[in-house]
Design an enzyme around this catalytic site. Structure first.
Site, PDB file in Angstrom:
ATOM      1  N   CYS A 131       0.891  -1.319   0.005  1.00 49.34           N
ATOM      2  CA  CYS A 131       0.188   0.077   0.048  1.00 49.34           C
ATOM      3  C   CYS A 131       0.903   1.258  -0.311  1.00 49.34           C
ATOM      4  O   CYS A 131       1.509   1.709   0.921  1.00 49.34           O
ATOM      5  CB  CYS A 131      -0.961   0.132   1.205  1.00 49.34           C
ATOM      6  SG  CYS A 131      -2.035   1.457   1.328  1.00 49.34           S
ATOM      7  N   CYS A 134      -0.440   4.061   2.365  1.00 49.22           N
ATOM      8  CA  CYS A 134      -0.186   3.791   3.746  1.00 49.22           C
ATOM      9  C   CYS A 134       1.110   4.215   3.995  1.00 49.22           C
ATOM     10  O   CYS A 134       1.496   4.554   5.154  1.00 49.22           O
ATOM     11  CB  CYS A 134      -0.454   2.513   3.988  1.00 49.22           C
ATOM     12  SG  CYS A 134      -1.963   1.743   3.445  1.00 49.22           S
ATOM     13  N   ASP A 135       1.957   3.724   3.229  1.00 49.80           N
ATOM     14  CA  ASP A 135       3.495   3.648   3.502  1.00 49.80           C
ATOM     15  C   ASP A 135       4.659   4.544   2.693  1.00 49.80           C
ATOM     16  O   ASP A 135       5.797   4.587   3.266  1.00 49.80           O
ATOM     17  CB  ASP A 135       3.972   2.228   3.503  1.00 49.80           C
ATOM     18  CG  ASP A 135       3.167   1.111   4.236  1.00 49.80           C
ATOM     19  OD1 ASP A 135       2.723   1.627   5.333  1.00 49.80           O
ATOM     20  OD2 ASP A 135       3.066   0.036   3.949  1.00 49.80           O
TER      21      ASP A 135
END
Ligand code: NAP
Length: 309
Positions: A131, A134-135
């Site tokens: 992701c 997300c990261d």
């Protein structure tokens, strides 16, 4: 006894909750491990009708939840661990507690597929991720060379997002053309920071001994030539698998684990309905998931009405 239990809180789950709530059925939504579903891990959703400027995935899901709750839908952060579909009412085990339901709408969605190559699992959270939203902004990826694996819309989206942080983004795809939609392919391939590597697969992620990603081993499928590409991050975007493990052996599914509806959205088990990506390997869009969530709610309501006659 619950009239309607909805398992999953993505577009399908919350739309089913909205419709069953408006039918006065007081549905309960068990959100699962990822409240809001996969869409909460994306950035801007540009193809959900009604949002001409696009809408943040997390915001869209929060709005769907609020809308369903306004009409009486309830939610619980519970995880449905077990189901017994062999008798009615349906028995569920949610965080160790028993729950009985007259109808169930399965909207468990799908989860990220893994490459299954050496190093991948050992380096998850140490440079391997599923992701970018997300990261991607983590310090370990800033101004580094990054790799995205896949050739679909997700891979293009991830690669484009990562151009904000990485020095260069290599898009590794096993074919010589992308599967992604034209608009996403064009955007990705015209971005000077994105460098496609065609006809190639990742055969290993390096280097578990250093407890971080230092590169990937690549193999060109046409020439057989193997090489190493140094990088600090590997973003895997090769599609999804349906999250249907707990229903295996109790309900009709295809060979890949997608639930197969029998009549409308009703499954092979009377009173159990299905919506969204856990039953859809073809369209897999937010709007189609919402559409089937609506259909499952209407089918469940009609089922309950017919039973009470
Ligand atoms: P997808 O369309 O199924 O694409 C998966 C990609 O990964 C394919 O290119 C596939 O290669 C490759 N792949 C699969 N297994 C692999 C493996 N073991 N090793 C290497 N490569 C592998 O999945 P997706 O991109 O996640 O998209 C899913 C759905 O969501 C689609 O309907 C898509 O349109 C939608 N979506 C839309 C947007 C948007 O519109 N902005 C964004 C994200 C997702 P092959 O091509 O060779 O099969």
């Amino acid at each position: 006894m619950e009239k309607v239990v909805i398992i999953g809180s993505g577009c399908a789950g919350w739309t089913a909750a909205l419709y069953t709530a408006r039918a006065n059925l007081r549905p309960i939504v068990f959100t699962g491990k990822q409240p809001g579903g996969l869409l909460t891990t994306t950035s801007i959703v540009e193809n959900y009708p009604g949002f001409p400027e696009g809408v943040d995935g997390y915001e869209l899901m929060t709005r769907m939840q609020k809308q369903a709750e306004r009409f009486g839908a309830r939610s619980s952060f519970g995880i449905v661990e077990k189901v017994d579909l062999s008798k009615r009412p349906v028995h569920l085990t949610v965080d160790g507690e028993p729950v009985e339901a007259e109808t169930v709408i399965i909207a468990t969605g799908a989860s990220h597929r893994h490459l299954g190559v050496p190093g991948e699992d050992l380096l998850e959270t140490k440079g391997v991720t599923y992701c970018a939203t997300c990261d991607g902004a983590l310090p370990m990826f800033r101004n580094q060379t990054l790799v995205v694996v896949g050739g679909g819309d997700s891979a293009c989206e991830e690669a484009l997002y990562l151009t904000r942080f990485g020095a260069a983004v290599h898009l590794i795809h096993r074919r010589d053309h992308l599967r992604a939609s034209k608009i996403m392919s064009d955007r990705a391939l015209s971005n000077p920071k994105i460098k496609p590597i065609w006809d190639s697969v990742v055969t290993e992620v390096l280097d578990p001994k250093q407890y971080k990603v230092t590169g990937v081993k690549l193999k060109n499928l046409k020439t057989g030539v193997e090489s190493i590409l140094d990088c600090a991050g590997v973003f895997v975007a090769i599609g999804h698998s349906p999250s249907t493990e707990i229903f295996k052996g109790q309900i009709d599914m295809d060979a890949n684990g997608y639930i197969v509806p029998k009549k409308g959205t009703m499954t092979s088990v009377p009173g159990v309905f299905v919506a969204g990506d856990c039953a859809d390997h073809i369209y897999r869009q937010a709007i189609t998931a919402a559409g089937t969530g609506c259909a499952a709610a209407i089918d469940a309501e009609r089922f309950l009405t017919a039973e009470s006659l």
